[in-house]
Enzyme design. Structure first.
Site, PDB file in Angstrom:
ATOM      1  N   LYS A   1      46.724  31.600  32.843  1.00 32.20           N
ATOM      2  CA  LYS A   1      47.519  30.460  33.252  1.00 32.20           C
ATOM      3  C   LYS A   1      47.657  30.469  34.768  1.00 32.20           C
ATOM      4  O   LYS A   1      47.932  31.506  35.371  1.00 32.20           O
ATOM      5  CB  LYS A   1      48.906  30.547  32.611  1.00 32.20           C
ATOM      6  CG  LYS A   1      49.887  29.468  33.059  1.00 32.20           C
ATOM      7  CD  LYS A   1      49.504  28.099  32.548  1.00 32.20           C
ATOM      8  CE  LYS A   1      50.553  27.064  32.935  1.00 32.20           C
ATOM      9  NZ  LYS A   1      50.144  25.696  32.542  1.00 32.20           N
TER      10      LYS A   1
ATOM     11  N   LYS B   1      42.536  37.043  50.788  1.00 35.79           N
ATOM     12  CA  LYS B   1      43.676  37.299  51.666  1.00 35.79           C
ATOM     13  C   LYS B   1      43.295  37.133  53.142  1.00 35.79           C
ATOM     14  O   LYS B   1      42.201  37.519  53.550  1.00 35.79           O
ATOM     15  CB  LYS B   1      44.201  38.712  51.424  1.00 35.79           C
ATOM     16  CG  LYS B   1      44.631  38.951  49.988  1.00 35.79           C
ATOM     17  CD  LYS B   1      44.812  40.435  49.708  1.00 35.79           C
ATOM     18  CE  LYS B   1      45.076  40.687  48.243  1.00 35.79           C
ATOM     19  NZ  LYS B   1      45.109  42.134  47.923  1.00 35.79           N
TER      20      LYS B   1
ATOM     21  N   GLU C   1      45.986  42.558  38.603  1.00 33.63           N
ATOM     22  CA  GLU C   1      44.920  43.546  38.536  1.00 33.63           C
ATOM     23  C   GLU C   1      45.344  44.802  39.286  1.00 33.63           C
ATOM     24  O   GLU C   1      46.345  44.806  40.010  1.00 33.63           O
ATOM     25  CB  GLU C   1      43.622  43.012  39.145  1.00 33.63           C
ATOM     26  CG  GLU C   1      43.712  42.684  40.629  1.00 33.63           C
ATOM     27  CD  GLU C   1      42.401  42.143  41.180  1.00 33.63           C
ATOM     28  OE1 GLU C   1      41.404  42.125  40.443  1.00 33.63           O
ATOM     29  OE2 GLU C   1      42.381  41.753  42.353  1.00 33.63           O
TER      30      GLU C   1
ATOM     31  N   ARG D   1      41.327  51.787  44.790  1.00 30.90           N
ATOM     32  CA  ARG D   1      40.762  52.186  46.079  1.00 30.90           C
ATOM     33  C   ARG D   1      41.803  51.945  47.161  1.00 30.90           C
ATOM     34  O   ARG D   1      42.885  51.436  46.895  1.00 30.90           O
ATOM     35  CB  ARG D   1      39.517  51.360  46.389  1.00 30.90           C
ATOM     36  CG  ARG D   1      39.785  49.847  46.308  1.00 30.90           C
ATOM     37  CD  ARG D   1      38.660  49.008  46.825  1.00 30.90           C
ATOM     38  NE  ARG D   1      38.798  47.610  46.483  1.00 30.90           N
ATOM     39  CZ  ARG D   1      39.584  46.736  47.077  1.00 30.90           C
ATOM     40  NH1 ARG D   1      40.363  47.135  48.069  1.00 30.90           N
ATOM     41  NH2 ARG D   1      39.610  45.471  46.702  1.00 30.90           N
TER      42      ARG D   1
END
Length: 442
Positions: free
Chosen positions: A200, A236, A287, A291
């Protein structure tokens, strides 16, 4: 740990070299023909040519990188971010060849790299996830049925990859039908699997992540949040901490949830849990990045800690350098990703950097991968530098950022510096009133 091979390039390789030098650890850089003259190659203790410019012939060559590490006497590999950093097979191969992989367990990388499996794992752990499909979608008809049940708009995402490449917003059945095949094709090309799923789409959302760290003794801590809501094409551009959006209660709940998520997979080394917030401060798991993040300097400036040093120490089998009670945050920090790109079209602008001049001062940190005379090639991500500003308050950090970009001189290529000047002059941004749609609506 005496010698570390850095399986990466540019500014992150330089960043890792800096910490290794301070810790008395020798470094081995790898480079493609396109990168032979870059600063990180010169800064390393030794450097090894790894192949031709295309990533598939250089920085993604697992066998060549492992061979270089063994021939050069490395006892560990730091993957940086991108490239092979979240490749479980690479981590497994390194370990099989007797090398320390500076990152989490390969099994964790594999589990969290599968977006569907990671959603299921988080749901089982009691971590809220965005409403959507709980398994991979095989056909467009199945996708349409699921989308109708959760309601448009939805995000169609690659199961095995993140970032703007692997996702597209669909506002209608027609959008979804049009995008389904192309997203599956891109997923196969970039991530090796054509698996996709639906989530969604949260309107007026904030994208906020939490830095976590774990050791082999079972200790897991958080190192506060980073607000990553200023994005273009789901990538980003600006990150800051603390988030100007969060209330005290929501922040505490966020940290508790992030640690719970890390504990659910017995996480070790550096990781980031990403969440999406709605207007009422409800948040959902997006998520986990297994790393070091591009934006890790924000956390370093906020806490005064060296996250690369923490990675190395944990990889050596040491306990975390500090318990949760010993980790504090002070002031404010913000990072701007300076790219060689058209500031309006967001298209790469490769070329030779003729002039790269800027003033360094208190509260200003520039992690650059290029200098004057270096060329930004079309083969890799066009990020030139990360510009990080800190201060006792958000307004002080922003003031330092404005002063820096007003005085920045860079010629030979186009950059997104004009975009940053525009953002810094925007009243909504100055007041901390922005969402992931900020750049689309400015």
């Amino acid at each position: 740990m005496r010698r570390i091979l850095i399986a990466n390039r540019g500014e992150i390789a330089l960043r890792i070299i800096k910490t290794c030098e301070r810790m008395g650890i020798e470094t081995i850089a790898i480079y493609s023909d396109a990168d032979a003259g870059l600063p990180y190659v010169k800064a390393a203790t030794e450097a090894v040519r790894i192949g031709e410019p295309p990533v598939a012939k250089s920085y993604l060559q697992v066998e060549a990188i492992i061979d270089a590490a063994k021939k050069m006497g490395a006892d560990a590999i730091h993957p940086g971010y991108g490239f092979l950093s979240e490749n479980a097979e690479f981590a497994e191969t390194a370990r099989r060849e007797g090398l320390i992989f500076i990152g989490p367990e390969p099994s964790t990388i594999r589990l969290m790299g599968d977006k569907v499996a990671s959603r299921e794992t988080m749901e089982e752990a009691g971590v809220p996830v965005v409403p959507g499909s709980i398994a991979g979608i095989g056909t467009v008809e199945e996708a349409v049925e699921i989308a109708q049940s959760i309601g448009y708009p939805v995000m169609l995402k690659a199961s095995s990859g993140g970032g703007g490449i692997g996702m597209v917003k669909c506002s209608s059945k027609e959008d979804l039908e049009k995008s389904f095949t192309s997203v599956k094709s891109r997923a196969k090309a970039y991530f090796g699997s054509d698996g996709v799923f639906l989530e969604k789409f949260i309107e007026n959302a904030r994208h906020i992540e939490v830095q976590v760290f774990g050791d082999r003794q079972g200790n897991i801590v958080h190192l506060f949040e980073r607000d990553c809501s200023i994005q273009r094409r789901n990538q980003k551009v600006v990150e800051e901490s603390p988030s100007p959006f969060l209330s005290v209660g929501a922040r505490e709940k966020l940290f508790e949830t992030a640690v719970k998520a890390a504990e659910a997979v017995n996480y070790t080394n550096a990781g980031t849990i990403e969440f999406i917030f709605d207007e009422k401060e409800n948040f959902y798991f997006l998520e986990m990045n297994t790393r070091l993040q591009v934006e890790h300097p924000v956390t370093e400036e906020l806490t005064g800690l060296d996250l690369v040093e923490w990675q190395i120490r944990v990889a050596r089998g040491e306990e975390l350098p500090a318990p949760q009670s010993g980790i504090t945050a002070s002031g404010h920090a913000i990072e701007f990703r300076l790219y060689a790109e058209d500031p309006e079209k967001f298209l790469p602008s490769p070329g030779k950097i003729e002039v790269f001049s800027f003033a360094e001062g208190e509260g200003t940190r520039i992690d650059a991968g290029y200098g004057e005379g270096d060329s930004v090639t079309p083969f890799y991500d066009p990020m030139i530098a990360k510009c990080i500003f800190s201060g006792e308050s958000r307004s002080e950090a922003l003031s330092r950022a404005k002063k820096f970009f007003d005085g920045l001189q860079i010629t030979g290529i186009k950059t997104n510096a004009p975009l940053f000047r525009e953002i810094l002059e925007n009243r909504n941004f100055s007041e901390g009133n922005y969402t992931t749609a900020f750049l689309d609506n400015r």
